[in-house]
Design a protein around this motif. Structure first.
Motif, PDB file in Angstrom:
ATOM      1  N   ASN A 195      15.906 -55.749  19.402  1.00 25.89           N
ATOM      2  CA  ASN A 195      14.974 -56.283  18.412  1.00 25.89           C
ATOM      3  C   ASN A 195      15.477 -57.590  17.802  1.00 25.89           C
ATOM      4  OD1 ASN A 195      12.588 -56.202  16.965  1.00 25.89           O
ATOM      5  ND2 ASN A 195      13.414 -54.954  15.322  1.00 25.89           N
ATOM      6  N   THR A 196      16.128 -58.398  18.640  1.00 29.35           N
ATOM      7  CA  THR A 196      16.755 -59.632  18.178  1.00 29.35           C
ATOM      8  C   THR A 196      16.469 -60.759  19.156  1.00 29.35           C
ATOM      9  OG1 THR A 196      18.532 -58.357  17.170  1.00 29.35           O
ATOM     10  CG2 THR A 196      18.952 -60.688  17.497  1.00 29.35           C
ATOM     11  N   VAL A 197      16.141 -61.923  18.606  1.00 28.09           N
ATOM     12  CA  VAL A 197      15.936 -63.119  19.423  1.00 28.09           C
ATOM     13  C   VAL A 197      16.897 -64.195  18.946  1.00 28.09           C
ATOM     14  CG1 VAL A 197      13.521 -62.592  19.932  1.00 28.09           C
ATOM     15  CG2 VAL A 197      14.086 -63.990  17.931  1.00 28.09           C
ATOM     16  N   LEU A 198      17.139 -65.166  19.811  1.00 27.56           N
ATOM     17  CA  LEU A 198      17.998 -66.296  19.465  1.00 27.56           C
ATOM     18  C   LEU A 198      17.142 -67.495  19.103  1.00 27.56           C
ATOM     19  CD1 LEU A 198      20.702 -66.122  22.290  1.00 27.56           C
ATOM     20  CD2 LEU A 198      20.704 -64.977  20.060  1.00 27.56           C
ATOM     21  N   ALA A 199      17.551 -68.212  18.073  1.00 27.03           N
ATOM     22  CA  ALA A 199      16.916 -69.477  17.706  1.00 27.03           C
ATOM     23  C   ALA A 199      17.928 -70.573  17.990  1.00 27.03           C
ATOM     24  CB  ALA A 199      16.521 -69.470  16.240  1.00 27.03           C
ATOM     25  N   LYS A 200      17.614 -71.434  18.946  1.00 24.06           N
ATOM     26  CA  LYS A 200      18.571 -72.434  19.384  1.00 24.06           C
ATOM     27  C   LYS A 200      18.136 -73.863  19.062  1.00 24.06           C
ATOM     28  CE  LYS A 200      20.550 -71.462  23.400  1.00 24.06           C
ATOM     29  NZ  LYS A 200      21.902 -71.085  22.964  1.00 24.06           N
ATOM     30  N   GLY A 201      16.937 -73.997  18.473  1.00 19.73           N
ATOM     31  CA  GLY A 201      16.418 -75.320  18.167  1.00 19.73           C
ATOM     32  C   GLY A 201      16.809 -75.802  16.784  1.00 19.73           C
ATOM     33  N   ASP A 202      16.106 -76.823  16.306  1.00 25.58           N
ATOM     34  CA  ASP A 202      16.330 -77.395  14.992  1.00 25.58           C
ATOM     35  C   ASP A 202      16.060 -76.337  13.911  1.00 25.58           C
ATOM     36  OD1 ASP A 202      16.489 -79.897  13.149  1.00 25.58           O
ATOM     37  OD2 ASP A 202      14.602 -78.913  12.590  1.00 25.58           O
ATOM     38  N   LEU A 203      16.970 -76.191  12.968  1.00 28.06           N
ATOM     39  CA  LEU A 203      16.873 -75.152  11.934  1.00 28.06           C
ATOM     40  C   LEU A 203      15.545 -75.233  11.185  1.00 28.06           C
ATOM     41  CD1 LEU A 203      18.337 -72.867  10.281  1.00 28.06           C
ATOM     42  CD2 LEU A 203      19.094 -74.689   8.748  1.00 28.06           C
ATOM     43  N   LYS A 204      15.190 -76.420  10.728  1.00 29.01           N
ATOM     44  CA  LYS A 204      13.973 -76.581   9.928  1.00 29.01           C
ATOM     45  C   LYS A 204      12.731 -76.224  10.737  1.00 29.01           C
ATOM     46  CE  LYS A 204      12.569 -79.525   6.173  1.00 29.01           C
ATOM     47  NZ  LYS A 204      12.920 -80.685   5.364  1.00 29.01           N
TER      48      LYS A 204
ATOM     49  N   THR B 226      21.920 -69.943  16.642  1.00 30.44           N
ATOM     50  CA  THR B 226      23.121 -70.210  17.424  1.00 30.44           C
ATOM     51  C   THR B 226      22.933 -71.418  18.322  1.00 30.44           C
ATOM     52  OG1 THR B 226      24.655 -69.269  19.070  1.00 30.44           O
ATOM     53  CG2 THR B 226      22.342 -68.607  19.230  1.00 30.44           C
ATOM     54  N   LYS B 227      24.015 -72.104  18.571  1.00 33.37           N
ATOM     55  CA  LYS B 227      24.023 -73.184  19.568  1.00 33.37           C
ATOM     56  C   LYS B 227      24.817 -72.761  20.804  1.00 33.37           C
ATOM     57  CE  LYS B 227      21.931 -76.283  16.989  1.00 33.37           C
ATOM     58  NZ  LYS B 227      20.535 -76.623  17.224  1.00 33.37           N
ATOM     59  N   THR B 228      25.546 -71.647  20.704  1.00 29.96           N
ATOM     60  CA  THR B 228      26.470 -71.271  21.775  1.00 29.96           C
ATOM     61  C   THR B 228      26.061 -70.034  22.570  1.00 29.96           C
ATOM     62  OG1 THR B 228      27.819 -70.045  20.179  1.00 29.96           O
ATOM     63  CG2 THR B 228      28.441 -72.326  20.601  1.00 29.96           C
ATOM     64  N   LEU B 229      25.423 -69.061  21.929  1.00 30.92           N
ATOM     65  CA  LEU B 229      25.034 -67.846  22.654  1.00 30.92           C
ATOM     66  C   LEU B 229      23.909 -68.145  23.633  1.00 30.92           C
ATOM     67  CD1 LEU B 229      25.028 -65.140  19.816  1.00 30.92           C
ATOM     68  CD2 LEU B 229      26.816 -65.596  21.499  1.00 30.92           C
ATOM     69  N   GLN B 230      23.977 -67.561  24.815  1.00 28.47           N
ATOM     70  CA  GLN B 230      22.957 -67.790  25.837  1.00 28.47           C
ATOM     71  C   GLN B 230      21.899 -66.706  25.870  1.00 28.47           C
ATOM     72  OE1 GLN B 230      22.845 -70.743  27.441  1.00 28.47           O
ATOM     73  NE2 GLN B 230      24.585 -71.153  26.071  1.00 28.47           N
ATOM     74  N   LYS B 231      22.269 -65.485  25.447  1.00 35.63           N
ATOM     75  CA  LYS B 231      21.288 -64.399  25.405  1.00 35.63           C
ATOM     76  C   LYS B 231      21.636 -63.448  24.276  1.00 35.63           C
ATOM     77  CE  LYS B 231      23.585 -61.408  28.757  1.00 35.63           C
ATOM     78  NZ  LYS B 231      23.427 -60.581  29.940  1.00 35.63           N
ATOM     79  N   SER B 232      20.614 -62.733  23.798  1.00 35.50           N
ATOM     80  CA  SER B 232      20.815 -61.800  22.700  1.00 35.50           C
ATOM     81  C   SER B 232      21.585 -60.573  23.189  1.00 35.50           C
ATOM     82  CB  SER B 232      19.464 -61.363  22.128  1.00 35.50           C
ATOM     83  OG  SER B 232      19.656 -60.331  21.183  1.00 35.50           O
ATOM     84  N   GLU B 233      22.543 -60.136  22.378  1.00 32.54           N
ATOM     85  CA  GLU B 233      23.327 -58.941  22.692  1.00 32.54           C
ATOM     86  C   GLU B 233      22.785 -57.717  21.956  1.00 32.54           C
ATOM     87  OE1 GLU B 233      27.321 -59.842  21.484  1.00 32.54           O
ATOM     88  OE2 GLU B 233      27.268 -61.828  22.400  1.00 32.54           O
TER      89      GLU B 233
END
Length: 196
Positions: A106-115, A96-103
């Motif tokens: 057992n889930t994390v957000l990846a906000k950097g470059d996909l590769k 995601t580029k828009t979510l600020q925290k995981s809802e």
């Protein structure tokens, strides 16, 4: 190194959703009744058991993927409960580029470059990784050369037009066929890997 598997349901003419994103034409799509035959159900359960990390698009996560399968895992009388349990236990990574925290648990957000993010996950210890998502997310994984295995689950229906996982490719993307399996429900599973 961990392998990234992309599993996509398609129509026989190569679409993973209608133009409006709808998928009511699929033989099975998150429905309470699992209308795949037993052998195809077993493939799906075994595949889920072989991974411990799931990559999701923000859209799929927001549509309820995580909550749905967590709830299904508790329905022990339902044949979907076993593979849903594997999904619930696996770490989920939402891109995601828009979510600020995981809802979700057992889930994390990846906000950097996909590769960069995916290659970091591939280098980590663990079982294989699987990706689920819409045409844009799945297409980005393919376009970036990140997919080690592509599992196309082909429904016995043509829809004429819609969203394709391949529409954003800028050139040919070769694969090697690993296996092709037909099922009593009319579904066909095509497994592809990177050419050797």
């Amino acid at each position: 190194m961990r392998k990234l598997i992309l599993q996509v349901q398609t129509s026989v003419d190569g679409y993973m959703a209608g133009k409006d994103g709808g998928a009511s034409w699929m033989l099975w799509n998150w429905a309470p009744e699992w209308s795949w035959d037993a052998d195809l159900q077993q493939y799906h359960t075994d595949l889920s058991a072989s991974v411990d990390c799931i990559l999701l698009s923000r859209k799929m996560a927001k549509e309820g993927f995580i909550h749905h399968w967590a709830g299904m895992a508790k329905q022990t009388g339902n044949p979907q409960a076993r593979f849903a349990g594997y999904i619930s236990q696996a770490q989920k990574v939402v891109f995601t580029k828009t979510l600020q925290k995981s809802e979700w648990e057992n889930t994390v957000l990846a906000k950097g470059d996909l590769k960069e993010e995916v290659n970091k996950l591939k280098q980590a210890k663990g079982k294989h990784i699987i990706a689920y998502g819409g045409a844009a997310f799945a297409g980005a994984l393919l376009r970036s050369g990140l997919v080690d295995e592509l599992h196309l689950v082909v429904n016995p229906v043509a829809i004429g037009q819609g969203l394709s996982v391949f529409s954003s490719l800028t050139g040919p993307l070769p694969f090697s066929l690993i296996a092709a399996t037909g099922y009593n429900s009319g579904m066909v599973l095509l497994k592809y890997g990177k050419p050797s």
